[in-house]
Scaffold this active site. Structure first.
Site: not given
Lengths: 469, 375
Positions: A313, A316-318, A469
């Site tokens: 997670t 996934w955001h960066g 993202f």
């Protein structure tokens, strides 16, 4: 092109809506496909090719799975096609992060790729991957029409910033949908609400944060204000975008899943993640957590499953260490809650639980919002008075006063208060009062559109946070 | 429900249609008078690629977005809605960093950039040492406070303290140059309401203060200046702030010696008058004073009492002040070090070796990184 741009609002959208409602039913999907491709092409023409190719790989994977019957071979096909679909994401988003860390760790002379990130690559990749896995699991029918499948992936309302719409959510609508005036009007209201949330609230909070961040003289107060404003900004930015996506979908006869449900009213961090970016949470639950074993098995494997999900997670955001730290932060907090803290929380007054959750989320967003892990730690130290900063300063006080009303309004608007009040008024009102409420709604649409237009023309700060993202 | 839905759908359709239709009907504007900048114009892909050789297709699309924003129907009025709604709906104290206090428009700037100030002072020192050190004239640095200095007093608005600049000047500027701050002589009334600059009609006491510090016996206040008006004036802040404000009146002071004086530009090798009526309707009406931003020019006044000469190193504030010094000097060499290197004009400077030297700078320019070349 973004939804909150003059080009989209006053040129792209009216043209697409007009053509869509003029052409006969059999051409409507073609209109949506072509307009979606133009929408993406406008932002970055060369990346449109990558998006279409990835979609076609997913389509081919589905077709092959529909023909292969043996379980063993089905597994091979699904792994192969999921891997193929993930290649652009891994290459464009994580390539340089991997190379940079290899260079640092092993002193290797690897050249950087220096690739720009295709818009919405994380969103559409997850949609395609979910389709391939769903076809493998036989929970969704295979789509045999490649144009229809590319239309699903590229459909502009949800293409670049979600929600992560699964094929099963829209499969029915792709073939047959009825657009009523009520559904269209509901879509308009949802879209305009999202537009207002994004342009009038999120952008204003972004300005506030930017002013405070760019001021060299920091104080404990300024750091807390930056964190508070960002926590509200990211909610209004992202949920505003989701509202616009859902509203646009509704105007074209689609029903998209909800992505937010007043997350800042959550009474625990576990509950927060059931209310925040719901489509992503469900995605990780269904395609990572449960396949890993979920809550089943020994305590250690449950912890491992949770750790993997939160590492992913974060990533996934960066592609940066502060996002990984952000994921690990939630892994830690959720583990503590699961280990028994949630039972203590249950005994606390609701207000305290909401405050606890908000504080944890806000501290998490300090990690999220920083340019690097080092900067995040400096900010956190400063917030807790560990870096000899003054408690307050003249500039922070000025900006707190200047943006005070926006901050308070945003904090109240992030709750369900306005919606509850409106609902109660509508339910209890007489016929004549309902008439007034209806016209208030229309007035709200006109006012919001006017203000949004004025703010956009003024050239206010306008980036979507979730585009990266 | 149906009636409500129909109304919403129709209103939304009208709102969406009104802008493209108006854009199609209304002619494109070349410039924005209130913002003082040229507006983006429509370009075909071929034209765009011709002008931007290594550009990508996405750059062209971005240019179309700029064009649509710049040519938005009734753009200036719509920007005012933004300013007013932020001020009265969100209760924001500034709009795009512009604010209105005591009937004046100002721009927020509260960061003291000492490095920028020291860089400018180092440049002044080098010019002074190379060209004027040991000269017989009087040497003076006069500091002009930003109008924020007066606007933000007793208010919530933050501003840089003028004293910080004076402290840096005292610490870094050559000891042979006297340093004065004009903060006591000036007040908010000396500035335009809608512009950062000072208003020439009030500047005679300032000119006297400078002449007194330069040990000059002439006092401008004693001379018969004529006040003349060129009508209304909306300064740079008015367009940027988009807040409603009463325009200023563009008044200038005239004197026979100013009328007679000729301004010679050694770079362009042309001559003009002190007051440039041809610039009155230009994008920046402040260019009326000595033609605005120019690297160097020489003002000759054959009628001056005595033969004293003056060199003024200045920023844009100097444009409206220097004309008032014309009756006191035979020749005034005016230099803007932001646009010319001193080495490139050493012959002109050499001929003013024994002249009075005045460094006349505002805190705004000293506080602007990049205003002067790195010294």
């Amino acid at each position: 092109m973004t939804f909150s741009s003059v080009t989209f609002l006053y040129f792209f959208l009216p043209a697409v809506l007009a053509i869509y409602y003029i052409v006969p039913a059999r051409l409507k999907n073609a209109v949506l496909l072509l307009s979606s491709l133009l929408f993406y092409f406008w932002g970055e023409p060369r990346f449109a090719v990558i998006m279409v190719l990835t979609a076609l790989v997913g389509y081919a994977g589905g077709m092959l799975l529909s023909k292969v019957e043996k379980h063993h071979w089905r597994r091979v096909v699904v792994v192969l096609f999921v891997t193929l679909c993930l290649i652009p994401l891994l290459l464009f988003k994580y390539g340089d992060f991997f190379i940079h860390n290899m260079r640092e760790l092993f002193k290797l002379q690897l050249p950087h790729l220096s690739l720009a990130l295709p818009m919405g690559v994380s969103f559409y990749t997850f949609q395609i991957v979910s389709y391939v896995i769903d076809v493998y699991r036989q929970t969704v029918d295979v789509e045999r029409n490649p144009f229809l499948f590319v239309m699903y992936v590229s459909f502009f309302p949800q293409l670049i910033a979600g929600p992560i719409v699964r094929f099963s959510d829209v499969q029915v609508f792709l073939r047959k949908r009825i657009t009523s005036i009520d559904q269209f009007a509901a879509g308009v209201l949802r879209f305009v609400t999202g537009l207002g949330k994004k342009v009038l609230i999120a952008n204003t909070l972004a300005e506030f944060g930017k002013e405070l961040t760019s001021t060299p003289a920091k104080s404990v107060l300024s750091l807390w204000l930056i964190a508070f404003a960002f926590t509200l900004q990211i909610y209004f930015d992202f949920s505003g975008y989701s509202d616009m996506a859902i509203g646009l979908g509704s105007m074209f006869g689609f029903t998209f899943p909800e992505n937010f449900h007043y997350p800042y009213l959550s009474k625990s961090v576990s509950e927060f993640w059931r209310r925040w970016h719901i489509s992503l949470g469900f995605w990780f639950r269904d395609y990572v957590y449960i396949p890993l074993g979920g809550n089943r098995g020994k305590r250690l494997s449950r912890v491992r499953n949770l750790l993997i999900v939160w590492l992913l997670t974060g990533l996934w955001h960066g592609a940066a260490w502060n996002f990984i730290a952000w994921g690990l932060f939630y892994f830690t907090v959720l583990s503590i809650e699961r280990a028994g803290f949630s039972k203590i929380l249950d005994k606390m007054p609701s207000v305290l639980r909401v405050v606890y959750t908000f504080l944890i989320v806000m501290l998490g967003f300090v990690l999220f919002n920083a340019d690097s892990l080092g900067e995040a730690l400096i900010r956190l130290k400063g917030m807790f008075g560990l870096s000899s900063l003054p408690f307050t300063d003249h500039v922070s006080l000025y900006y707190a006063r200047s943006y005070g009303f926006t901050l308070i309004f945003a904090a109240v608007a992030a709750t369900s208060l306005f919606k509850t009040l409106w609902k109660r008024l509508s339910e209890r009102s007489s016929k004549s009062t309902k008439y007034v409420l209806d016209y208030t709604t229309v007035f709200g649409v006109v006012t919001t559109m006017t203000l949004v237009t004025a703010w956009l023309v003024n050239g206010s700060f306008n980036p979507f946070l979730y585009f990266r993202f | 429900m149906k009636h409500r839905s129909k109304t919403i759908a129709i209103i939304f359709a009208i709102l969406l249609a009104i802008v493209p239709v108006a854009s199609f009907i209304m002619p494109d504007m070349a410039t924005s008078t209130v913002e003082r900048r040229p507006l983006a114009q429509w370009m075909s892909l071929g034209e765009f690629q011709k002008e931007n050789v290594s550009s990508r297709l996405s750059d062209y699309f971005a240019s179309i977005e700029d064009y649509l924003l710049d040519q938005f129907p009734l753009r200036d009025k719509i920007r005012s809605i933004s300013a007013l709604s932020r001020r009265y709906l969100l209760l924001q104290l500034d709009h795009n960093q512009y604010f209105k206090v005591k009937g004046h428009l100002g721009k927020l700037d509260f960061n003291y950039r000492e490095k920028a100030a020291i860089n400018a002072i180092n440049l002044f020192n080098r010019v002074y040492t190379d060209h004027f050190s040991g000269g017989k004239g009087k040497h003076l640095f006069a500091l002009i406070p930003d109008k924020n200095h007066y606007m933000t007093r007793d208010s919530v608005y933050p501003a840089v303290e003028t004293e910080l600049f004076m402290k840096t000047l005292r610490e870094h500027m050559n000891l042979s140059v006297d340093k004065v701050s004009l903060d006591k002589e000036l007040s908010l009334d000396f500035y335009y309401r809608t512009d950062p600059h000072w208003n020439q009609q009030h500047l005679r006491p300032i000119a006297d203060a400078l002449l007194s510090n330069l040990n000059h016996r002439i006092r401008v206040s004693d001379l018969p200046f004529e006040k003349l008006s060129l009508g209304t004036f909306l300064g740079t802040y008015a367009g940027q702030a988009a807040l409603p404000i009463k325009p200023d009146e563009f008044i200038y002071l005239n004197h026979p010696s100013i009328e007679r004086a000729r301004v010679y530009d050694p770079i362009k090798k042309d001559e003009s008058s002190v007051y440039r009526f041809d610039k009155r309707d230009s994008i920046d009406p402040y260019d009326f004073f000595l033609g605005g931003a120019r690297p160097i020019f020489l003002i000759r006044n054959g009628q001056a009492e005595g033969e004293r000469k003056l060199v003024v190193f200045r920023d844009s504030f100097g444009s409206s002040l220097v004309p008032l010094l014309i009756p006191a000097y035979g020749e005034i060499l005016v230099v803007d070090l932001r646009y010319v290197r001193a080495e490139a004009i050493k012959d002109e400077l050499h001929s003013f070796f024994d002249a009075d030297v005045l460094f006349l700078y505002s805190t705004t320019v000293l506080n602007a990184p990049g205003a002067f070349p790195i010294s």
